[in-house]
Write a protein that holds these residues in place. Sequence first.
Motif, PDB file in Angstrom:
ATOM      1  N   LYS A 505       0.822  -1.212   0.000  1.00 24.66           N
ATOM      2  CA  LYS A 505       0.000   0.000   0.000  1.00 24.66           C
ATOM      3  C   LYS A 505       0.856   1.262   0.000  1.00 24.66           C
ATOM      4  O   LYS A 505       0.467   2.281  -0.574  1.00 24.66           O
ATOM      5  N   ALA A 506       2.039   1.203   0.637  1.00 23.59           N
ATOM      6  CA  ALA A 506       2.769   2.441   0.920  1.00 23.59           C
ATOM      7  C   ALA A 506       4.232   2.416   0.498  1.00 23.59           C
ATOM      8  O   ALA A 506       5.021   3.242   0.974  1.00 23.59           O
ATOM      9  N   ALA A 507       4.622   1.521  -0.398  1.00 28.01           N
ATOM     10  CA  ALA A 507       6.034   1.433  -0.803  1.00 28.01           C
ATOM     11  C   ALA A 507       6.503   2.744  -1.423  1.00 28.01           C
ATOM     12  O   ALA A 507       5.859   3.272  -2.329  1.00 28.01           O
ATOM     13  N   PRO A 508       7.649   3.282  -0.976  1.00 25.73           N
ATOM     14  CA  PRO A 508       8.129   4.546  -1.545  1.00 25.73           C
ATOM     15  C   PRO A 508       8.710   4.399  -2.947  1.00 25.73           C
ATOM     16  O   PRO A 508       8.774   5.368  -3.695  1.00 25.73           O
ATOM     17  N   ILE A 540      -4.799 -11.353   8.156  1.00 20.51           N
ATOM     18  CA  ILE A 540      -5.923 -10.480   7.792  1.00 20.51           C
ATOM     19  C   ILE A 540      -5.480  -9.020   7.770  1.00 20.51           C
ATOM     20  O   ILE A 540      -5.848  -8.260   6.867  1.00 20.51           O
ATOM     21  N   MET A 541      -4.678  -8.633   8.748  1.00 21.81           N
ATOM     22  CA  MET A 541      -4.208  -7.244   8.776  1.00 21.81           C
ATOM     23  C   MET A 541      -3.448  -6.906   7.493  1.00 21.81           C
ATOM     24  O   MET A 541      -3.689  -5.865   6.851  1.00 21.81           O
ATOM     25  N   GLY A 542      -2.537  -7.775   7.092  1.00 23.08           N
ATOM     26  CA  GLY A 542      -1.778  -7.527   5.875  1.00 23.08           C
ATOM     27  C   GLY A 542      -2.650  -7.512   4.636  1.00 23.08           C
ATOM     28  O   GLY A 542      -2.489  -6.662   3.750  1.00 23.08           O
ATOM     29  N   VAL A 543      -3.589  -8.453   4.579  1.00 23.87           N
ATOM     30  CA  VAL A 543      -4.470  -8.544   3.416  1.00 23.87           C
ATOM     31  C   VAL A 543      -5.353  -7.306   3.301  1.00 23.87           C
ATOM     32  O   VAL A 543      -5.578  -6.788   2.201  1.00 23.87           O
ATOM     33  N   THR A 544      -5.860  -6.811   4.439  1.00 20.78           N
ATOM     34  CA  THR A 544      -6.723  -5.618   4.363  1.00 20.78           C
ATOM     35  C   THR A 544      -5.943  -4.390   3.917  1.00 20.78           C
ATOM     36  O   THR A 544      -6.467  -3.555   3.178  1.00 20.78           O
ATOM     37  N   TYR A 545      -4.686  -4.282   4.332  1.00 20.59           N
ATOM     38  CA  TYR A 545      -3.876  -3.162   3.841  1.00 20.59           C
ATOM     39  C   TYR A 545      -3.621  -3.304   2.338  1.00 20.59           C
ATOM     40  O   TYR A 545      -3.686  -2.324   1.584  1.00 20.59           O
ATOM     41  N   TYR A 546      -3.338  -4.526   1.886  1.00 21.22           N
ATOM     42  CA  TYR A 546      -3.154  -4.754   0.454  1.00 21.22           C
ATOM     43  C   TYR A 546      -4.415  -4.375  -0.325  1.00 21.22           C
ATOM     44  O   TYR A 546      -4.348  -3.722  -1.378  1.00 21.22           O
ATOM     45  N   LEU A 547      -5.585  -4.745   0.204  1.00 21.24           N
ATOM     46  CA  LEU A 547      -6.846  -4.480  -0.496  1.00 21.24           C
ATOM     47  C   LEU A 547      -7.212  -2.993  -0.493  1.00 21.24           C
ATOM     48  O   LEU A 547      -8.011  -2.553  -1.326  1.00 21.24           O
ATOM     49  N   GLU A 548      -6.642  -2.228   0.421  1.00 24.99           N
ATOM     50  CA  GLU A 548      -6.829  -0.780   0.331  1.00 24.99           C
ATOM     51  C   GLU A 548      -6.155  -0.235  -0.926  1.00 24.99           C
ATOM     52  O   GLU A 548      -6.570   0.795  -1.467  1.00 24.99           O
ATOM     53  N   GLN A 550      -5.480  -2.476  -3.706  1.00 24.30           N
ATOM     54  CA  GLN A 550      -6.054  -3.240  -4.815  1.00 24.30           C
ATOM     55  C   GLN A 550      -7.419  -3.806  -4.392  1.00 24.30           C
ATOM     56  O   GLN A 550      -7.565  -5.001  -4.123  1.00 24.30           O
ATOM     57  N   PRO A 551      -8.441  -2.951  -4.318  1.00 26.72           N
ATOM     58  CA  PRO A 551      -9.726  -3.379  -3.735  1.00 26.72           C
ATOM     59  C   PRO A 551     -10.504  -4.389  -4.575  1.00 26.72           C
ATOM     60  O   PRO A 551     -11.470  -4.980  -4.073  1.00 26.72           O
ATOM     61  N   ASN A 552     -10.113  -4.608  -5.845  1.00 26.87           N
ATOM     62  CA  ASN A 552     -10.889  -5.493  -6.724  1.00 26.87           C
ATOM     63  C   ASN A 552     -10.216  -6.839  -6.972  1.00 26.87           C
ATOM     64  O   ASN A 552     -10.611  -7.562  -7.897  1.00 26.87           O
ATOM     65  N   ASP A 553      -9.219  -7.182  -6.173  1.00 25.59           N
ATOM     66  CA  ASP A 553      -8.549  -8.481  -6.330  1.00 25.59           C
ATOM     67  C   ASP A 553      -9.457  -9.559  -5.743  1.00 25.59           C
ATOM     68  O   ASP A 553      -9.472  -9.807  -4.534  1.00 25.59           O
ATOM     69  N   LYS A 554     -10.223 -10.226  -6.617  1.00 25.33           N
ATOM     70  CA  LYS A 554     -11.245 -11.173  -6.154  1.00 25.33           C
ATOM     71  C   LYS A 554     -10.641 -12.371  -5.433  1.00 25.33           C
ATOM     72  O   LYS A 554     -11.224 -12.889  -4.475  1.00 25.33           O
ATOM     73  N   ASP A 555      -9.474 -12.821  -5.877  1.00 27.70           N
ATOM     74  CA  ASP A 555      -8.852 -13.980  -5.233  1.00 27.70           C
ATOM     75  C   ASP A 555      -8.453 -13.657  -3.798  1.00 27.70           C
ATOM     76  O   ASP A 555      -8.681 -14.456  -2.879  1.00 27.70           O
ATOM     77  N   ALA A 558     -11.449 -13.339  -1.560  1.00 21.04           N
ATOM     78  CA  ALA A 558     -11.940 -14.661  -1.144  1.00 21.04           C
ATOM     79  C   ALA A 558     -11.090 -15.215  -0.009  1.00 21.04           C
ATOM     80  O   ALA A 558     -11.629 -15.829   0.943  1.00 21.04           O
ATOM     81  N   GLU A 559      -9.766 -15.025  -0.089  1.00 25.18           N
ATOM     82  CA  GLU A 559      -8.885 -15.459   1.004  1.00 25.18           C
ATOM     83  C   GLU A 559      -9.255 -14.733   2.300  1.00 25.18           C
ATOM     84  O   GLU A 559      -9.303 -15.336   3.376  1.00 25.18           O
ATOM     85  N   LEU A 560      -9.507 -13.436   2.182  1.00 22.60           N
ATOM     86  CA  LEU A 560      -9.868 -12.646   3.366  1.00 22.60           C
ATOM     87  C   LEU A 560     -11.148 -13.164   3.997  1.00 22.60           C
ATOM     88  O   LEU A 560     -11.223 -13.337   5.222  1.00 22.60           O
ATOM     89  N   SER A 561     -12.161 -13.408   3.185  1.00 25.21           N
ATOM     90  CA  SER A 561     -13.441 -13.897   3.715  1.00 25.21           C
ATOM     91  C   SER A 561     -13.266 -15.237   4.416  1.00 25.21           C
ATOM     92  O   SER A 561     -13.804 -15.452   5.514  1.00 25.21           O
TER      93      SER A 561
END
Length: 739
Positions: A505-508, A540-548, A550-555, A558-561
């Motif tokens: 999410k925040a790589a410089p 889950i914490m890492g995945v939610t930051y990633y999805l902030e 890339q919010p449309n990564d369906k795979d 699904a892992e998050l759910s």
Amino acid sequence: MKIAYISTYAPRQCGIATFAHDILSAISFNDQDKKIDQHVFALTDEGEIYDYPDDVVFSIAQHTLADYIKAAEYINQHQYDVCVLEHEYGIFGGKSGDFILSLIDNLDIPLVVNLHTVLKRPSVDERSILNRIAQRASKLVVMSQFAIELLTQVYKIKETKILLIPHGVPQFSVEHQDAKQKLNLSDRKVIMTFGFIGRSKGIDVAIKALPALVAKFPEVLYLVVGKTHPTTLKRTGEEYRHYLEELVEELNLQNNVRFVNLFVDIADLSLYLSACDIYITPYVNEAQITSGTLSFAVGAGAAVLSTPYWHAKEMLAEGRGVLFNFNDDKKLAHILLDLFSNPDKLDTVRQKAYLYGQELSWNKLGVRYINLFERVVLRQVEEDAVNQLKKIALYFPEFDLTHIKRLTNHVGILQHAKYATPNYHHGYCLDDNSRAMLLALMAYELYPSEELEGLISTYLNYVHYMQLDSGKFRNFMSFSNEFLDDEGTEDSFGRTIWSLGYLLKAAPFNSFYQMGKELFFNAVPHFKTMKSVRAVAYNIMGVTYYLEHQPNDKDVLAELSAMAHYIVSEYRQNSGENWQWFEKIISYDNALLPLSILRAGTILKDDVLIEVGMESFKFLDQLIFEKGYLSIIGNTKWYVEGAERSKFGQQPIEVSTVILLYDQTHKITQDEKYLTKMISSFQWFLGKNELHLSLYDPETKGCCDGLESHGVNRNQGAESTICFWISYMHVKRVLTALT
């Protein structure tokens, strides 16, 4: 709620006094639980003494400045929640009524202002007074859309500070024909004007329009209900009324005009309005921003004829009445003849007015005023809380990663310290290097620098070096760079995913992003194998930051759910009526569990996850804040259901996730108490804890490892210092957003 009103008040004969009385009555009508106390601070004109009702607790002599200041002191001392000012320039003392500024400037509570006059061309003093009032007010209430336009365009007041609530009208309980019968007017076509008498009201224009009407309808009766305005009476006496009476005689209208020289109460006014067929407001200029008489007439369902002053143009739009030009008695006569000659047309206008008037009843508007007062009081509480938080933040240390850099070499960050000196005996671990990367990324967002870029690179390189071909990770490495395990724990895996997700999410730099993406997705296949609820929560914490990012990564969604509902299934198995938790024990990094579920629920828009997250949060919240300050579960003896909890062995890792949890619950609930608890939790590091001792060392810029029964563990290892600065960065970010 306790409300103070600044206004004229009955029995003073004044339109604003009537308005204030109507607001109090409307709020009382809607206050079924009797939770609202209302008191009036009444403006008393010079030389008058009124027998005020019990509502009035304080009389302000209009031209005595000291009374305004005393009124403010009284309000401040008697714990009122909100003050309501009925503003009209002429009812206050001083130049253009500027004495009122001394009152509102000394108030300590929120101020709501009903503006009864908004001038299009104010004098310098009038503009200055209204702008001062606007600066002090929490909300300005106006009764027409045009008033909003004037305030924004002429006075440059932000529209967000202004609220439109129309002028209220009483309940009209008597039918039209019944009202006529009660007034012995059954055989008359009734036209009416009411209010204070003065030349600006244009009543002579209406009288001049009558002869042509009376010639066809001799049964017409024009009722002029109201006394001469007290100010006019003092200045010119009954000069205008005498002129009107002479005009009636001159036009031979003695049988068609009746003056009711009274200040009528609401009951009598309602009867007169219910009886009239046509109501006229023939004001002689446009500068009338609000007319209570007009609102009352529409509310009564009268057909209203009016000159096009500001309020009338809005109120009578869409066929709710008919406009005629200023001083145009001929046009008025034509309209009157047309309406009385076409009863269906007259009834249509009356019906449109009646339907619109139903929405103006004081009983309905009372709810809107109650909601407004509750909002401004709540907002003041929230602002007070935020301001208090900002004051507390002034005592926070300056951001300084000196100790983090002391523990870091070209390989990574060392696990432990002996006091503030790096302890080489224990080498490095993946957990701490992942946490350190998370801290460096957060710091870079607020304080970007080449030094932080270098730290991010160092910690990312360590993570990369520890990943196995399978996608899992080793954890421990000695100071001599020898691997100490074949495969790390699930927790160290999860903490690494957390930091990698934040990196994505925040790589410089893109190069950091590409490496992080490779490491992250190499590890994803192992998400399904995790059994530790904490490891899954870290994931889950890492995945939610990633999805902030890339919010449309369906795979990944699904892992998050799947991970979130796995934790929920553990909650269902272990929780009970008195134990809303994910395990039969409350052990370490506890706030992580509800935090991860709430973050997942927010991303997935899953109400089940939010419900479980909030239930478990509230259970934990009661445990860790039962003393009024943060007292986390110690690791000397973790808390087993039904057993005694441990008081000591409190560690910084617990506090950092508690802070994140309170911020997350505030985002979901918008309840400011969670912001307060977030700040209070950070103060645990600074001495607001069981031992009243600070764990932060201002000399070394490090954080001690924990609270023990014998005192503070003075070693300043990587985990504790990283958790301190992550907590610091998060609180800093939240407070910055509030300014």
